[in-house]
Design a protein around this motif. Structure first.
Motif, short mmCIF file in Angstrom:
data_model
loop_
_atom_site.label_atom_id
_atom_site.label_comp_id
_atom_site.label_asym_id
_atom_site.label_seq_id
_atom_site.Cartn_x
_atom_site.Cartn_y
_atom_site.Cartn_z
N TRP A 60 1.05 -1.23 0.21
CA TRP A 60 -0.05 -0.01 0.02
C TRP A 60 0.76 1.30 -0.01
CZ3 TRP A 60 -4.73 -0.08 -1.28
CH2 TRP A 60 -5.60 -1.27 -1.16
N ILE A 61 1.88 1.35 0.62
CA ILE A 61 2.89 2.36 0.73
C ILE A 61 3.49 2.61 -0.73
CG2 ILE A 61 5.26 3.23 1.40
CD1 ILE A 61 4.53 1.72 4.36
N ALA A 62 3.78 1.50 -1.56
CA ALA A 62 4.50 1.34 -2.74
C ALA A 62 3.29 2.00 -3.83
CB ALA A 62 4.81 0.19 -3.26
N PHE A 63 2.13 1.68 -3.37
CA PHE A 63 1.09 2.27 -4.36
C PHE A 63 0.82 3.65 -4.19
CE2 PHE A 63 -3.36 3.25 -4.49
CZ PHE A 63 -3.74 3.14 -5.88
N GLY A 64 0.91 4.09 -2.69
CA GLY A 64 0.39 5.51 -2.52
C GLY A 64 1.52 6.33 -3.05
N ILE A 102 -5.03 18.94 5.03
CA ILE A 102 -4.45 19.06 6.34
C ILE A 102 -5.30 17.79 7.11
CG2 ILE A 102 -4.01 19.89 8.46
CD1 ILE A 102 -2.99 22.61 6.61
N GLY A 103 -6.80 18.10 7.07
CA GLY A 103 -7.80 17.16 7.95
C GLY A 103 -7.72 15.81 7.53
N MET A 104 -7.50 15.60 6.00
CA MET A 104 -7.49 14.14 5.85
C MET A 104 -6.07 13.32 6.17
SD MET A 104 -10.10 13.04 4.21
CE MET A 104 -11.61 13.42 3.33
N VAL A 105 -5.13 14.40 5.96
CA VAL A 105 -3.79 13.49 6.35
C VAL A 105 -3.70 13.25 7.79
CG1 VAL A 105 -1.31 13.88 6.46
CG2 VAL A 105 -2.66 14.49 4.30
N ALA A 106 -4.34 14.29 8.51
CA ALA A 106 -4.47 13.91 10.02
C ALA A 106 -5.27 12.89 10.36
CB ALA A 106 -4.87 15.19 10.49
N LEU A 107 -6.34 12.61 9.56
CA LEU A 107 -7.45 11.65 9.96
C LEU A 107 -6.77 10.37 9.65
CD1 LEU A 107 -10.27 11.25 11.17
CD2 LEU A 107 -11.12 11.39 8.73
N ARG A 156 -3.63 4.58 15.57
CA ARG A 156 -4.80 3.93 16.49
C ARG A 156 -4.49 2.53 16.22
NH1 ARG A 156 -6.43 5.69 21.23
NH2 ARG A 156 -8.30 4.41 21.22
N GLY A 157 -4.16 2.00 15.16
CA GLY A 157 -3.93 0.45 14.61
C GLY A 157 -5.23 0.10 13.74
N ARG A 158 -5.87 1.07 13.27
CA ARG A 158 -7.04 1.00 12.36
C ARG A 158 -6.38 1.14 10.78
NH1 ARG A 158 -12.12 3.86 15.33
NH2 ARG A 158 -11.99 2.53 17.39
N GLN A 159 -5.59 0.38 10.34
CA GLN A 159 -5.11 0.37 9.27
C GLN A 159 -5.92 0.36 7.71
OE1 GLN A 159 -2.18 -2.70 8.95
NE2 GLN A 159 -0.72 -1.80 10.77
N VAL A 160 -6.90 -0.29 7.94
CA VAL A 160 -7.92 -0.64 6.88
C VAL A 160 -8.65 0.76 6.65
CG1 VAL A 160 -9.98 -1.81 5.99
CG2 VAL A 160 -8.18 -3.11 7.13
N LEU A 161 -9.00 1.10 7.71
CA LEU A 161 -9.83 2.59 7.97
C LEU A 161 -8.96 3.67 7.35
CD1 LEU A 161 -12.28 4.21 8.22
CD2 LEU A 161 -11.73 4.41 10.61
N GLY A 162 -7.75 3.53 7.94
CA GLY A 162 -6.57 4.77 7.28
C GLY A 162 -6.20 4.47 5.66
N ILE A 163 -6.44 3.49 5.27
CA ILE A 163 -6.03 3.46 3.79
C ILE A 163 -7.36 3.66 2.88
CG2 ILE A 163 -5.90 1.43 1.80
CD1 ILE A 163 -4.14 -0.22 4.03
N ILE A 164 -8.18 3.41 3.62
CA ILE A 164 -9.79 3.98 2.89
C ILE A 164 -9.73 5.27 2.62
CG2 ILE A 164 -12.43 4.01 3.02
CD1 ILE A 164 -12.15 1.28 4.20
N ILE A 165 -9.44 6.12 3.86
CA ILE A 165 -9.09 7.44 4.04
C ILE A 165 -8.36 7.80 2.94
CG2 ILE A 165 -8.76 9.56 5.26
CD1 ILE A 165 -10.05 8.15 7.78
N ALA A 166 -7.14 7.28 2.62
CA ALA A 166 -6.07 7.78 2.00
C ALA A 166 -6.27 7.56 0.43
CB ALA A 166 -4.73 7.01 2.27
N ILE A 167 -7.34 6.77 0.37
CA ILE A 167 -7.76 6.39 -1.36
C ILE A 167 -8.86 7.41 -1.66
CG2 ILE A 167 -8.95 4.93 -2.63
CD1 ILE A 167 -7.55 2.60 -1.27
N ALA A 168 -9.70 7.59 -0.48
CA ALA A 168 -10.83 8.63 -0.73
C ALA A 168 -10.70 10.03 -0.85
CB ALA A 168 -12.01 8.33 0.59
#
Length: 689
Positions: free
Chosen positions: A10-14, A421-426, A433-445
């Motif tokens: 996911w980091i490579a894709f990002g 800034i808000g999206m990156v912070a979220l 917090r260990g919620r990696q899936v949610l973090g990936i979804i926000i980074a894509i969204a």
């Protein structure tokens, strides 16, 4: 800091996505695929189709002529029979299949067709289904047997079935029209092609499930392989084969309106289509109800006739009259009405003065006009809110969709910076917090919402679906998915694909939010489940065109109307699969959770939903399939995309364009299917299910 192995791809894709977005203004080809790079597959297909039609049209016209005879014969017989005779026969069959409740429903439904003036059109539709279903059953049964006996045949038939079930019917109407000509028989052939795949799959499934000891017992009794197959295996597989007959019947009936487009004869599908074109919504709704109740009758009757327990109970009845009472009573009533019809004229031909069609239709039209006149502000407000705050941001992005007139502010550089800034912070908070899936979804969204799906660079989208496919199903799934979207790209349909993905994606998301909540409610409340069952049955048997009628009544044409039509059609799978998944969680696991002190909320979110997730994901799969199937129909109410491309191709008789666009929809559906099926299998294995 050590990076978790699951995060590395996911980091490579990002990093790759960030590079593409950074270059989107300098390298325009990243966003818009260059026209000189497009492969002219559409033109090649048209040339091939022209050659095939020129050399083989005579053969297909001969088939069309031969198929016309049985259809005309059934149609003439149904029109010759007095209406009470037809009602008596079908009511007796319904009583045999489902008891007095189904018989009463059938009787009421047939009387509805009669008093609303749709008896003639309904009999024409019945004639079409009466020929197309046996044709589909015969073809499907033969292919099912061939595929069961031969692995090489299955390797050919399986992808063909995937294409037949996912390519929109509009796409292959064009070559059918060119080969078979115009008329009712062409609609019959289109229905037969569309309805055959369920019969093939159920025949295969039934034969595969025959226990080996039953096969061995047949051979030990002295049967030859041929006798063992027809006298032992086929009877054992019959219940599953009859399920295929049920699904084939429903598929054929769902095609009646589409068949009317190229058939053009006075059946109920043509009645719905013609009244919709005239904006006669009252008449269109009344005719649409006829198709819905015909579908429900056929569904319940064919399911009832395949009920093994009921059939065994009937066969064990001592009295001969009890065993054959349906045939005796129904046949007696039919003969009596046939004789009386020669004496009592209204029994032969239902009087036009008794028909209430126009009065009811006018009342419905006046009611619609009154509602629109008094509540148009509400409907317009709902439509505009959805368009400007949901659909436009998804399609063209917040950067273009945010206007002071609707949002109250403009997308200034300061607001854009605050958004990022808000999206990156979220996203960072989620990872912390260990919620990696949610973090990936926000980074894509975040970039998707900012630039929209139409502004997303195509390498990013293909890379995203490819990565998801790899994580879900491995290399083979990845190759198929990447090749599928590459097909749409190189054929110049990328913009249409993104339009379809955005509309279908929004509909699927809303379906799962609303339908999932209803499914959870139904799983925990038997009364709610019982109340929702007939609603779900109605929505599943309602033909796609009929769903457009109430949407057009209140919201006119546009993308919001298309969204609503897709949601109405695709909302049943999440309701049913969520309820089914939650109700079938192992009771001992739930009991163990209660013993350790879990609350009802914790049991639902921490126990039941995770265990039911594989089943729920299959529901998501079906929701996507239903949504994509509705895209071509939704093109009639103003949406653009692959569905509109297929529909425009039909209007121009452009077989190449229709096949390429139709195959693109099929490939989107098959890609989603393979990803979700693979993920579901992996999750089931991980949960030990």
């Amino acid at each position: 800091m050590r990076i978790a192995p699951t995060l590395r791809p996911w980091i490579a894709f990002g990093l790759f996505a960030a590079l593409c977005y950074a270059l989107r203004d300098q390298a325009g080809w990243i966003v818009k695929y260059p026209t000189p790079w497009v492969i002219p597959l559409e033109a090649w297909l048209n040339v091939a189709m022209d050659w095939f039609v020129a050399h083989f049209q005579t053969i297909f016209r001969g088939i069309s002529w031969a198929m016309e005879w049985p259809m005309t014969g059934i149609q003439a017989t149904l029109h010759w029979l007095p209406w009470p005779v037809t009602i008596a026969i079908f009511t007796a069959i319904a009583h045999r299949a489902g008891g007095w409740k189904l018989a009463a429903f059938t009787l009421g439904s047939l009387l509805y067709m009669l008093i609303t003036g749709y008896w003639f059109e309904s009999m024409n539709t019945l004639a079409l289904v009466g020929v197309s279903v046996p044709l589909s059953v015969a073809i499907g049964f033969g292919l099912g047997i061939l595929s069961f006996r031969s692995n090489w045949a299955w390797r050919i038939v399986d992808p063909m079935l995937d294409l037949m079930q996912t390519v929109p019917a509009f796409a292959y109407l064009i070559p059918i029209l060119l080969l078979f000509g115009f008329g009712p028989v062409v609609g019959l052939i289109a229905s037969a092609i569309y309805a055959a795949p369920p019969m093939v799959r159920n025949t295969m499934l039934g034969l595969q499930r025959v226990p080996s000891d039953i096969r061995e017992s047949g051979l030990m009794s002295g049967c030859t392989p041929r006798q063992s197959f027809w006298w032992v295996e086929v009877p054992t597989a019959l219940p599953q084969i009859l399920v295929g007959v049920n699904q084939t019947t429903m598929a054929a009936l769902s095609m009646v309106i589409i068949a009317a487009i190229i058939g053009g004869f006075g059946d109920i599908g043509w009645e719905v289509l013609s009244t919709m074109r005239k904006a006669q919504f009252g008449q269109s709704l009344l005719a649409g109800i006829v198709i819905a109740i015909m579908a429900m009758i056929m569904d319940r009757v064919t399911r009832g006739l395949t009920d093994r327990e009921r059939n065994l109970a009937e066969s064990h009845t001592d009295s001969s009259f009890q065993r054959h009472r349906h045939l005796i009573v129904g046949g007696g009533a039919a003969v009596a009405f046939l004789v009386l019809a020669h004496v009592v004229a209204p029994l032969k031909s239902y009087p036009e003065s008794w028909i209430v069609h126009n009065a009811v239709a006018d009342w419905l039209n006046h009611g619609i006009d009154w509602f629109v006149a008094n509540y148009s502000a509400v409907t317009d407000g709902l439509k505009n809110s959805a368009n400007f705050f949901v659909l436009l941001p998804l399609r063209i992005g917040l950067l273009k969709a945010v206007y002071p007139k609707f949002w109250g502010f403009a997308m200034t550089p300061e607001i854009a910076a605050a958004y990022w800034i808000g999206m990156v912070a979220l996203a960072a908070w989620c990872f912390w917090r260990g919620r990696q899936v949610l973090g990936i979804i926000i980074a894509i969204a975040a970039p998707t919402l900012f630039w929209g799906l139409e502004g997303m660079p195509w390498p990013v989208f293909i890379g995203l679906v490819g990565l998801v496919a790899y994580l879900a199903g491995g290399l083979l799934t990845t190759v198929f998915v990447v090749a599928s979207f590459g097909f749409m790209l190189v054929n110049g349909l990328w913009a249409e694909t993104m339009r379809s993905v955005y509309l279908c994606g929004a509909a699927v998301l809303l379906c799962f939010l609303i339908g999932g909540a209803l499914g959870v409610w139904a799983a925990g409340n038997d009364r709610v489940s019982a109340a929702m069952r007939p609603i779900n049955d109605t929505l599943q048997t309602m033909p796609q065109f009929v769903i457009l009628i109430p949407v057009l009544m209140f919201f006119a044409v546009g993308e919001f109307s298309a969204l609503l039509a897709v949601i109405i059609y695709a909302i049943v799978p999440p309701i049913r699969y969520v309820e089914h998944g939650l109700r079938n969680v192992r009771p001992d696991v739930v009991e163990a959770a209660k013993q350790i002190g879990c609350t009802d909320r914790q049991i639902l979110f921490d126990v039941k939903l995770p265990l039911a997730l594989p089943v729920i994901m299959l529901g998501l799969n079906q929701t996507i399939m239903y949504g994509l199937a509705m895209l071509v129909i939704a093109a009639l109410v103003g949406t653009k995309g692959l569905g509109q491309a297929v529909y425009l191709a039909l209007g121009k008789a452009n077989a190449g364009m229709g096949l390429v666009a139709g195959l693109s929809i099929a490939l989107v559906a098959m890609s989603a299917d393979r990803i979700l099926q693979a993920w579901s299998r992996r999750k089931r294995k991980a949960l030990g299910l």
